[in-house]
Write a protein that holds these residues in place. Structure first.
Motif, PDB file in Angstrom:
ATOM      1  N   HIS A 285      36.309  -2.797 -17.797  1.00 28.91           N
ATOM      2  CA  HIS A 285      36.523  -3.263 -16.997  1.00 28.91           C
ATOM      3  C   HIS A 285      35.039  -3.880 -15.641  1.00 28.91           C
ATOM      4  CE1 HIS A 285      40.441  -3.058 -16.091  1.00 28.91           C
ATOM      5  NE2 HIS A 285      40.337  -1.468 -16.774  1.00 28.91           N
ATOM      6  N   SER A 286      33.720  -2.974 -16.284  1.00 32.07           N
ATOM      7  CA  SER A 286      32.211  -3.143 -15.989  1.00 32.07           C
ATOM      8  C   SER A 286      32.335  -3.998 -16.486  1.00 32.07           C
ATOM      9  CB  SER A 286      31.712  -2.129 -15.194  1.00 32.07           C
ATOM     10  OG  SER A 286      32.608  -0.871 -16.791  1.00 32.07           O
ATOM     11  N   CYS A 287      31.698  -4.285 -17.571  1.00 29.36           N
ATOM     12  CA  CYS A 287      30.820  -4.565 -18.811  1.00 29.36           C
ATOM     13  C   CYS A 287      31.082  -6.060 -19.465  1.00 29.36           C
ATOM     14  CB  CYS A 287      29.699  -4.311 -19.203  1.00 29.36           C
ATOM     15  SG  CYS A 287      30.653  -3.428 -20.950  1.00 29.36           S
ATOM     16  N   GLY A 288      32.323  -5.840 -19.640  1.00 35.67           N
ATOM     17  CA  GLY A 288      33.372  -6.939 -19.968  1.00 35.67           C
ATOM     18  C   GLY A 288      33.096  -7.450 -21.874  1.00 35.67           C
ATOM     19  N   ARG A 289      32.716  -6.359 -22.333  1.00 33.98           N
ATOM     20  CA  ARG A 289      31.986  -5.605 -23.691  1.00 33.98           C
ATOM     21  C   ARG A 289      34.307  -5.269 -24.199  1.00 33.98           C
ATOM     22  NH1 ARG A 289      26.597  -3.482 -23.841  1.00 33.98           N
ATOM     23  NH2 ARG A 289      25.723  -5.225 -23.793  1.00 33.98           N
ATOM     24  N   PRO A 290      33.981  -5.552 -25.424  1.00 32.32           N
ATOM     25  CA  PRO A 290      35.709  -4.889 -25.853  1.00 32.32           C
ATOM     26  C   PRO A 290      35.655  -3.065 -26.217  1.00 32.32           C
ATOM     27  CG  PRO A 290      34.310  -6.114 -27.505  1.00 32.32           C
ATOM     28  CD  PRO A 290      33.326  -5.616 -26.598  1.00 32.32           C
ATOM     29  N   LYS A 291      36.486  -2.299 -26.049  1.00 36.37           N
ATOM     30  CA  LYS A 291      36.831  -1.105 -25.926  1.00 36.37           C
ATOM     31  C   LYS A 291      38.218   0.012 -26.636  1.00 36.37           C
ATOM     32  CE  LYS A 291      37.208   0.981 -21.574  1.00 36.37           C
ATOM     33  NZ  LYS A 291      38.469   1.731 -21.319  1.00 36.37           N
ATOM     34  N   LEU A 292      37.590   0.676 -26.498  1.00 40.52           N
ATOM     35  CA  LEU A 292      39.048   1.120 -27.371  1.00 40.52           C
ATOM     36  C   LEU A 292      39.649   1.787 -26.606  1.00 40.52           C
ATOM     37  CD1 LEU A 292      38.595   3.771 -30.453  1.00 40.52           C
ATOM     38  CD2 LEU A 292      39.550   1.191 -30.470  1.00 40.52           C
ATOM     39  N   MET A 293      41.262   1.620 -25.526  1.00 39.49           N
ATOM     40  CA  MET A 293      41.540   1.572 -24.796  1.00 39.49           C
ATOM     41  C   MET A 293      41.610   2.846 -24.629  1.00 39.49           C
ATOM     42  SD  MET A 293      45.721   1.291 -24.338  1.00 39.49           S
ATOM     43  CE  MET A 293      45.596  -0.803 -25.245  1.00 39.49           C
ATOM     44  N   HIS A 294      41.418   3.563 -23.393  1.00 38.87           N
ATOM     45  CA  HIS A 294      41.410   5.043 -22.645  1.00 38.87           C
ATOM     46  C   HIS A 294      40.382   5.813 -23.157  1.00 38.87           C
ATOM     47  CE1 HIS A 294      45.722   4.671 -21.739  1.00 38.87           C
ATOM     48  NE2 HIS A 294      46.241   4.966 -22.753  1.00 38.87           N
ATOM     49  N   HIS A 295      39.444   5.163 -23.759  1.00 36.74           N
ATOM     50  CA  HIS A 295      38.346   5.615 -24.339  1.00 36.74           C
ATOM     51  C   HIS A 295      37.117   5.045 -22.578  1.00 36.74           C
ATOM     52  CE1 HIS A 295      38.872   7.238 -28.289  1.00 36.74           C
ATOM     53  NE2 HIS A 295      40.128   6.677 -28.160  1.00 36.74           N
TER      54      HIS A 295
ATOM     55  N   CYS B 197      33.575   3.097 -22.425  1.00 42.15           N
ATOM     56  CA  CYS B 197      32.709   2.223 -22.730  1.00 42.15           C
ATOM     57  C   CYS B 197      31.147   2.549 -23.141  1.00 42.15           C
ATOM     58  CB  CYS B 197      33.010   1.165 -21.832  1.00 42.15           C
ATOM     59  SG  CYS B 197      31.559  -0.467 -22.999  1.00 42.15           S
ATOM     60  N   LYS B 198      30.765   3.038 -24.659  1.00 38.97           N
ATOM     61  CA  LYS B 198      29.615   3.485 -24.929  1.00 38.97           C
ATOM     62  C   LYS B 198      28.212   2.637 -24.162  1.00 38.97           C
ATOM     63  CE  LYS B 198      29.357   0.306 -29.432  1.00 38.97           C
ATOM     64  NZ  LYS B 198      28.703   1.172 -30.649  1.00 38.97           N
ATOM     65  N   TYR B 199      28.463   1.475 -24.612  1.00 42.06           N
ATOM     66  CA  TYR B 199      27.410   1.330 -23.526  1.00 42.06           C
ATOM     67  C   TYR B 199      27.114   1.046 -21.675  1.00 42.06           C
ATOM     68  CZ  TYR B 199      27.680  -1.973 -27.264  1.00 42.06           C
ATOM     69  OH  TYR B 199      27.805  -2.803 -28.927  1.00 42.06           O
ATOM     70  N   CYS B 200      28.533   1.404 -21.233  1.00 31.77           N
ATOM     71  CA  CYS B 200      28.652   1.966 -19.451  1.00 31.77           C
ATOM     72  C   CYS B 200      28.387   3.280 -19.565  1.00 31.77           C
ATOM     73  CB  CYS B 200      30.270   1.568 -18.887  1.00 31.77           C
ATOM     74  SG  CYS B 200      30.081  -0.093 -19.096  1.00 31.77           S
ATOM     75  N   TYR B 201      28.586   4.332 -21.102  1.00 25.87           N
ATOM     76  CA  TYR B 201      28.245   5.117 -20.672  1.00 25.87           C
ATOM     77  C   TYR B 201      26.288   6.192 -20.950  1.00 25.87           C
ATOM     78  CZ  TYR B 201      27.958  10.475 -22.754  1.00 25.87           C
ATOM     79  OH  TYR B 201      27.715  11.000 -22.646  1.00 25.87           O
ATOM     80  N   LYS B 202      26.671   4.862 -21.802  1.00 24.57           N
ATOM     81  CA  LYS B 202      24.646   4.749 -21.920  1.00 24.57           C
ATOM     82  C   LYS B 202      24.256   5.211 -20.989  1.00 24.57           C
ATOM     83  CE  LYS B 202      24.652   3.702 -25.941  1.00 24.57           C
ATOM     84  NZ  LYS B 202      23.687   2.148 -27.515  1.00 24.57           N
ATOM     85  N   ASP B 203      24.167   3.613 -20.105  1.00 19.27           N
ATOM     86  CA  ASP B 203      23.565   3.174 -18.299  1.00 19.27           C
ATOM     87  C   ASP B 203      23.773   4.808 -17.595  1.00 19.27           C
ATOM     88  OD1 ASP B 203      22.524   0.840 -19.286  1.00 19.27           O
ATOM     89  OD2 ASP B 203      24.636  -0.269 -18.609  1.00 19.27           O
ATOM     90  N   ILE B 204      25.336   5.098 -17.818  1.00 17.77           N
ATOM     91  CA  ILE B 204      25.273   6.255 -16.799  1.00 17.77           C
ATOM     92  C   ILE B 204      24.620   7.430 -17.200  1.00 17.77           C
ATOM     93  CG2 ILE B 204      27.281   8.300 -15.720  1.00 17.77           C
ATOM     94  CD1 ILE B 204      29.745   5.249 -15.939  1.00 17.77           C
ATOM     95  N   ARG B 205      24.516   7.789 -18.058  1.00 18.25           N
ATOM     96  CA  ARG B 205      23.606   8.716 -18.566  1.00 18.25           C
ATOM     97  C   ARG B 205      22.147   8.824 -18.370  1.00 18.25           C
ATOM     98  NH1 ARG B 205      23.096  11.539 -24.624  1.00 18.25           N
ATOM     99  NH2 ARG B 205      22.522  13.376 -24.070  1.00 18.25           N
ATOM    100  N   LYS B 206      22.109   7.756 -18.662  1.00 16.15           N
ATOM    101  CA  LYS B 206      20.256   7.309 -18.405  1.00 16.15           C
ATOM    102  C   LYS B 206      19.888   7.422 -16.456  1.00 16.15           C
ATOM    103  CE  LYS B 206      19.422   4.250 -21.798  1.00 16.15           C
ATOM    104  NZ  LYS B 206      18.292   2.769 -21.829  1.00 16.15           N
ATOM    105  N   LYS B 207      21.046   7.386 -15.849  1.00 22.62           N
ATOM    106  CA  LYS B 207      20.682   7.512 -14.314  1.00 22.62           C
ATOM    107  C   LYS B 207      21.180   9.548 -13.818  1.00 22.62           C
ATOM    108  CE  LYS B 207      22.257   3.071 -13.427  1.00 22.62           C
ATOM    109  NZ  LYS B 207      23.382   2.171 -12.822  1.00 22.62           N
ATOM    110  N   LEU B 208      21.938   9.361 -14.303  1.00 23.03           N
ATOM    111  CA  LEU B 208      22.143  10.563 -14.584  1.00 23.03           C
ATOM    112  C   LEU B 208      21.461  12.119 -15.185  1.00 23.03           C
ATOM    113  CD1 LEU B 208      25.641  11.469 -14.626  1.00 23.03           C
ATOM    114  CD2 LEU B 208      24.641  11.724 -12.738  1.00 23.03           C
ATOM    115  N   LEU B 209      20.470  11.398 -15.902  1.00 19.15           N
ATOM    116  CA  LEU B 209      19.622  12.138 -16.965  1.00 19.15           C
ATOM    117  C   LEU B 209      17.872  12.471 -16.764  1.00 19.15           C
ATOM    118  CD1 LEU B 209      20.013  12.832 -20.669  1.00 19.15           C
ATOM    119  CD2 LEU B 209      21.007  13.980 -18.523  1.00 19.15           C
TER     120      LEU B 209
END
Length: 114
Positions: free
Chosen positions: A80-90, A92-104
């Motif tokens: 929903h945020s970046c538009g890249r394909p991902k598995l349902m109920h998982h 997104c690995k690209y959004c997760y990397k961005d969130i992790r960088k911001k949190l760390l």
């Protein structure tokens, strides 16, 4: 039968007399094995039982392997945020990397060890 048993007894006794090392049981790690004992027959019997009676045909091998094929993935959707394909109920690995960088990045700034 009687002649065979007497021959084996004679063979064992002459073998043991000629070589005293063979009269000692040999430790194989699993159990002691002596020359001419019943345990050797048991070991050979278990080895011989593992041999297949007939060759498995090409057709039988292929039929057995037929259900090992890769299946098509049908649960792919767009993030929903970046538009890249991902598995349902998982996540997104690209959004997760961005969130992790911001949190760390923010946690390193606030908790600096001296």
């Amino acid at each position: 039968m009687n002649t065979t048993a007497s021959f084996l007894t004679l063979f064992r006794s002459s073998l043991l007399r000629s070589n005293p090392v063979l009269s000692q049981p040999v430790n194989t790690g699993l159990r002691a094995v002596g020359i001419g004992s019943q345990i050797i027959g048991d070991l050979l019997g278990s080895i011989l039982w593992a041999v297949p009676k007939k060759k498995t045909s090409h057709s039988k091998k292929r039929m057995r392997a037929s259900n090992k094929a890769l299946k098509n993935i049908t649960n792919i959707m767009r993030c929903h945020s970046c538009g890249r394909p991902k598995l349902m109920h998982h996540i997104c690995k690209y959004c997760y990397k961005d969130i992790r960088k911001k949190l760390l990045g923010s946690s390193e700034d606030s908790t600096t060890l001296a």
